[in-house]
Design a protein around this motif. Sequence first.
Motif, PDB file in Angstrom:
ATOM      1  N   LEU A 127       0.862  -1.187   0.000  1.00  0.00           N
ATOM      2  CA  LEU A 127       0.000   0.000   0.000  1.00  0.00           C
ATOM      3  C   LEU A 127       0.891   1.226   0.000  1.00  0.00           C
ATOM      4  O   LEU A 127       1.795   1.331   0.824  1.00  0.00           O
ATOM      5  CB  LEU A 127      -0.889   0.030   1.243  1.00  0.00           C
ATOM      6  N   GLY A 128       0.637   2.151  -0.923  1.00  0.00           N
ATOM      7  CA  GLY A 128       1.437   3.364  -0.981  1.00  0.00           C
ATOM      8  C   GLY A 128       2.916   3.070  -1.123  1.00  0.00           C
ATOM      9  O   GLY A 128       3.745   3.744  -0.530  1.00  0.00           O
ATOM     10  N   ARG A 150       4.582   0.612   0.020  1.00  0.00           N
ATOM     11  CA  ARG A 150       5.197  -0.056   1.156  1.00  0.00           C
ATOM     12  C   ARG A 150       4.555  -1.427   1.317  1.00  0.00           C
ATOM     13  O   ARG A 150       3.338  -1.548   1.204  1.00  0.00           O
ATOM     14  CB  ARG A 150       4.965   0.783   2.406  1.00  0.00           C
ATOM     15  N   VAL A 155       2.860  -3.979   3.216  1.00  0.00           N
ATOM     16  CA  VAL A 155       2.151  -4.013   4.496  1.00  0.00           C
ATOM     17  C   VAL A 155       2.063  -5.451   5.012  1.00  0.00           C
ATOM     18  O   VAL A 155       2.182  -5.703   6.201  1.00  0.00           O
ATOM     19  CB  VAL A 155       0.742  -3.397   4.327  1.00  0.00           C
ATOM     20  N   PRO A 171      -1.020  -5.844  16.623  1.00  0.00           N
ATOM     21  CA  PRO A 171      -1.079  -4.456  17.093  1.00  0.00           C
ATOM     22  C   PRO A 171      -1.731  -3.547  16.039  1.00  0.00           C
ATOM     23  O   PRO A 171      -1.933  -3.961  14.900  1.00  0.00           O
ATOM     24  CB  PRO A 171       0.387  -4.086  17.299  1.00  0.00           C
ATOM     25  N   ASN A 172      -2.061  -2.326  16.435  1.00  0.00           N
ATOM     26  CA  ASN A 172      -2.647  -1.368  15.501  1.00  0.00           C
ATOM     27  C   ASN A 172      -1.716  -1.155  14.310  1.00  0.00           C
ATOM     28  O   ASN A 172      -0.517  -1.034  14.484  1.00  0.00           O
ATOM     29  CB  ASN A 172      -2.886  -0.025  16.198  1.00  0.00           C
ATOM     30  N   GLY A 173      -2.297  -1.137  13.137  1.00  0.00           N
ATOM     31  CA  GLY A 173      -1.496  -0.895  11.933  1.00  0.00           C
ATOM     32  C   GLY A 173      -0.773  -2.132  11.443  1.00  0.00           C
ATOM     33  O   GLY A 173       0.041  -2.053  10.535  1.00  0.00           O
ATOM     34  N   ALA A 174      -1.077  -3.295  12.018  1.00  0.00           N
ATOM     35  CA  ALA A 174      -0.369  -4.506  11.614  1.00  0.00           C
ATOM     36  C   ALA A 174      -0.847  -4.996  10.247  1.00  0.00           C
ATOM     37  O   ALA A 174      -0.126  -5.716   9.563  1.00  0.00           O
ATOM     38  CB  ALA A 174      -0.578  -5.597  12.656  1.00  0.00           C
ATOM     39  N   LYS A 185      -4.452  -5.957   9.823  1.00  0.00           N
ATOM     40  CA  LYS A 185      -5.610  -6.832  10.006  1.00  0.00           C
ATOM     41  C   LYS A 185      -6.741  -6.434   9.058  1.00  0.00           C
ATOM     42  O   LYS A 185      -7.320  -7.277   8.363  1.00  0.00           O
ATOM     43  CB  LYS A 185      -6.101  -6.751  11.462  1.00  0.00           C
ATOM     44  N   THR A 191      -6.481  -4.716   6.343  1.00  0.00           N
ATOM     45  CA  THR A 191      -6.029  -4.953   4.980  1.00  0.00           C
ATOM     46  C   THR A 191      -6.233  -6.419   4.594  1.00  0.00           C
ATOM     47  O   THR A 191      -6.708  -6.733   3.501  1.00  0.00           O
ATOM     48  CB  THR A 191      -4.546  -4.572   4.853  1.00  0.00           C
ATOM     49  N   GLN A 197     -14.877  -2.314  10.647  1.00  0.00           N
ATOM     50  CA  GLN A 197     -14.368  -1.789  11.908  1.00  0.00           C
ATOM     51  C   GLN A 197     -15.217  -0.628  12.403  1.00  0.00           C
ATOM     52  O   GLN A 197     -15.541  -0.555  13.571  1.00  0.00           O
ATOM     53  CB  GLN A 197     -12.926  -1.328  11.693  1.00  0.00           C
TER      54      GLN A 197
HETATM   55  N1  LIG Z   1      -4.693   3.225   1.378  1.00  0.00           N
HETATM   56  C1  LIG Z   1      -3.536   3.083   2.049  1.00  0.00           C
HETATM   57  N2  LIG Z   1      -2.408   3.635   1.550  1.00  0.00           N
HETATM   58  C2  LIG Z   1      -1.230   3.507   2.214  1.00  0.00           C
HETATM   59  N3  LIG Z   1      -1.091   2.846   3.348  1.00  0.00           N
HETATM   60  C3  LIG Z   1      -2.181   2.281   3.908  1.00  0.00           C
HETATM   61  C4  LIG Z   1      -3.469   2.376   3.289  1.00  0.00           C
HETATM   62  N4  LIG Z   1      -4.360   1.732   4.059  1.00  0.00           N
HETATM   63  C5  LIG Z   1      -3.663   1.245   5.117  1.00  0.00           C
HETATM   64  N5  LIG Z   1      -2.360   1.559   5.019  1.00  0.00           N
HETATM   65  C6  LIG Z   1      -1.298   1.174   5.970  1.00  0.00           C
HETATM   66  O1  LIG Z   1      -1.301  -0.202   6.045  1.00  0.00           O
HETATM   67  C7  LIG Z   1      -1.007  -0.605   7.352  1.00  0.00           C
HETATM   68  C8  LIG Z   1      -2.037  -1.616   7.826  1.00  0.00           C
HETATM   69  O2  LIG Z   1      -3.258  -0.970   8.008  1.00  0.00           O
HETATM   70  P1  LIG Z   1      -4.527  -1.729   8.606  1.00  0.00           P
HETATM   71  O3  LIG Z   1      -4.742  -2.960   7.797  1.00  0.00           O
HETATM   72  O4  LIG Z   1      -5.647  -0.767   8.660  1.00  0.00           O
HETATM   73  O5  LIG Z   1      -4.038  -2.098  10.077  1.00  0.00           O
HETATM   74  P2  LIG Z   1      -4.886  -2.675  11.292  1.00  0.00           P
HETATM   75  O6  LIG Z   1      -6.273  -2.929  10.795  1.00  0.00           O
HETATM   76  O7  LIG Z   1      -4.179  -3.905  11.693  1.00  0.00           O
HETATM   77  O8  LIG Z   1      -4.839  -1.651  12.368  1.00  0.00           O
HETATM   78  C9  LIG Z   1      -0.955   0.640   8.215  1.00  0.00           C
HETATM   79  O9  LIG Z   1       0.393   0.934   8.456  1.00  0.00           O
HETATM   80  C10 LIG Z   1      -1.583   1.685   7.369  1.00  0.00           C
HETATM   81  O10 LIG Z   1      -0.963   2.912   7.581  1.00  0.00           O
END
Ligand SMILES: Nc1ncnc2c1ncn2[C@@H]1O[C@H](COP(=O)(O)OP(=O)(O)O)[C@@H](O)[C@H]1O
Lengths: 278, 313, 277
Positions: free
Chosen positions: A29-30, A32, A34, A53-56, A58, A60, A95
Amino acid sequence: MPGPGASDAQSDPGARDPVLEVEGISVSLGGREVLGEVSFYLLPGQLTGLIGPNGAGKTTLMRVILGLQAPTAGRVTLAGRPHSSGRRPAGYVPQKVVLDPDMPMRARDLVALGIDGHRFGIPLPSRSRRQAVEEMLEAVDALHLADQRVGRLSGGEQQRVLIAHALVSRPSIILLDEPLASLDLRSEQEVVSLLARIAERQKIAVLISAHEMNPLLPVMDRIVYVAGGRAASGTTEEVVTTEVLSSLYGQHVDVLHVHDRIVVVAGADPGREPRSGA
Amino acid sequence: MGQMSTLVFAPGFFHSGAVGVAVAVGGAVAVVSACVGVFTVIRGQSFAGHALSDVATTGGSGAFVLGVSPLTGYVVLGLAAAAAMDLVGIQRARGRDVATGIVLGAGLGLSALFLYFDTTMRATTGATMTILFGSMFAISSSTIPLIAVLAAVALGVTALVYRPLMLSSLDQEIARAAGVPVRLVGVLYLLGLAIAVALSAVTIGAILSTALLVGPAATALRISRRPATALALASLIGVGSVWLGIVLAYDSFYWPPRGHGWPVSFFVVTLVFVFYLFTEARVLHRLARSRAALARLAARFAVHRQARIQAGG
Amino acid sequence: MFSGFMMNTWIVASIVALVAGVVGFFTVLRGSAFVAHAVPQGAFAGAAAASLLGMNTLLGLGVFALAAGLGIGVLGRSGRHDVVTALALVVMLGLGALFLSRSVEYAPEIYSLLFGEVLGVSRSQVAPTSVLALVCIAGVLLVYRPLMTVSVVPEIAEARGLSVYRMEMLFLVLVALATSMTVPVVGALLMFSLMIGPAAAARSLTDRPLVAMTLSVVLALLTVWLAIAASYLSNWPVGFFVGALGALSYGMARGWLFLRKPLTRSGAITPGGALGT
Ligand SMILES: Nc1ncnc2c1ncn2[C@@H]1O[C@H](COP(=O)(O)OP(=O)(O)O)[C@@H](O)[C@H]1O
Ligand SMILES: [Mg+2]
């Protein structure tokens, strides 16, 4: 980690086939990465926790399973068939759902949309639909809310209505994204035991994401732990160990058992930065 | 060099009093609108900003009926509309657009009534047009002091509440926890917005008022996320669009068919929109740079090359 | 008041109210009041263009309404919705200003396009208005459920294979259609009041979606009928009455909601969850 076959035979003598298999999923994503090389499977009638953890990643991962996010590699197989972009037999409770309190819609109307919300035409009165809706509201202990405006219900009540909405089309899988966040302790326990009961009675695979595994410990059949862009899956005893989690986090973490709870702590030495230890 | 300049600026541009006033007033209005507009866009109140300008024009038509100065009518009704919007709950995100819509609908109804009185009592059918479209070249220089004062008030109010406003625009809860009087700040800001909008509506018309409020600010916020940079950038885009628009409109008197100028508002709106589209292109470009798209492109290119190599033998 | 030429007015205005009530219900549900304002007002520029070129005003309205609606939909994918709506609106109006500056004898006709000319509806307007209305209402009823799903729970809808973007575009086309037929009658500025006021009032009065849509139609009809009668008797513009009645019915519905609230609240107290069973 044990493969599907091994764990299957062990935990379930009926040798049911997985309803969902996730194989080597990677997502960027972006620019990077993930998630990388994530694999696990879900069995009917089992409750699986998607912990991290947050941002892991899940959310996605759930979006990949639902076909809302294209993975850069890997594939998702639903009931033995590679999933197409068409309608899938998976229920979903996102969520964060914001339901406008000004919206003229009762709980039963929202659940009914779960049955035929994709069909053309206006909904004509139908006894079977009414019955299905009420059965489902009953199953989530929300029948008494049926005629309330859904936007005016409390967070926990809305959650149960949304679960009914997801279940009413009789999916073989239901995905719930952080259903316990922003619930008080009692509602948390209620939702958890409700989901366990649904998994058992309706023989569907339940995947629940959470950043905290403790509320799920009593009911979780299997766990998928996501951290550092990778995932490990298996039973709680197999996955939540110092070795497995340390390798996921890429740094030393300790898994402590305190009474009935499990605590994961990073950097046992308090004087040291967690990252410098690697 | 001299020839160059007559190509860009048609003869008489620098000697026309009307042009001088338009450049000065237009520039000032553009800066005020851009600065207030940054907050309007962040707060998601573009509709309110537009509605205020439409309701302010109601004041304009009311002023025609009562025979008072239009600017008075604009400001009075603009402020009244802002108060009404606050009362019906514009500050909350929920139901905001319906609340705005109800106030706007009532205002437009009044507008229809006033214009009806205008036309029946005074037979000035031009009132509709003046109010809706304004005319930058018809600003009377006697209103300039009042315009300057109002512009200063609008900018002053915005500057006064700048920091608490920014905080409460980004996150109301955090702001409230930090002790910001969110409601008061919101009301003060709405007052500034009403004045800015009334000011621009009376001088350059309701269309341009919305265009200058929303367009430059939205464009700037898509280029820079930093508030101070966005403010500067928005002002720059607003002033640039207005001045370029004035030049083009003045020149258009000499375009075929000669002697029939194109309206300033058309040029300014088009320029504002084109600036916005530039950022759209940027956004699309960024999307296209994502890895998947790149891989697809590369694959297509490889196929093409393969075909060419084979064809070339 | 019910003489021959007024009959056309009553018929066409009732059709307009029907459409405004149905489309307005979804407009309010989706929080798209700005769009409902921008598309008709932008379409007004198209009407100005058409009348300047000596073409059918309805055609100009339709083309500009569609352009505004689709433009908002496309640009709204990457930009903020309210910003994009404002920009689409001003661009359309800027074009309108350009066309108007070319025309000489515009004022009365433009006034009626903006504020409506309900008392002078001609017989020839009845047929096209009816056809457009039929298409529009059939369209809304056809996509009722998916549009509802997408508006209420967009993420879940996507997961079920509904395209939020496509439904949004469809909705914008419906608004454009409704606009093209209603603007010549109630005017660009007040078509919007007719879409928002009754629908906003209706949702305070009932909890059921279909009943709310029906109520919205009923209130729109009442608004239009009262406005025409009042306009006929007072000679004041019909737009004034539509705007005033819209605000009035909204205010009354809010008042009703306010009075009823304590009742609902006490009914909403739920028995503690006996979930362990
Ligand atoms: N559209 C996007 N563009 C870039 N990065 C994203 C996007 N959506 C999510 N991310 C990144 O992907 C990572 C995982 O996000 P997410 O799946 O929402 O985590 P969780 O649900 O586990 O808290 C995070 O670091 C978030 O910043
Ligand atoms: Mg998440």
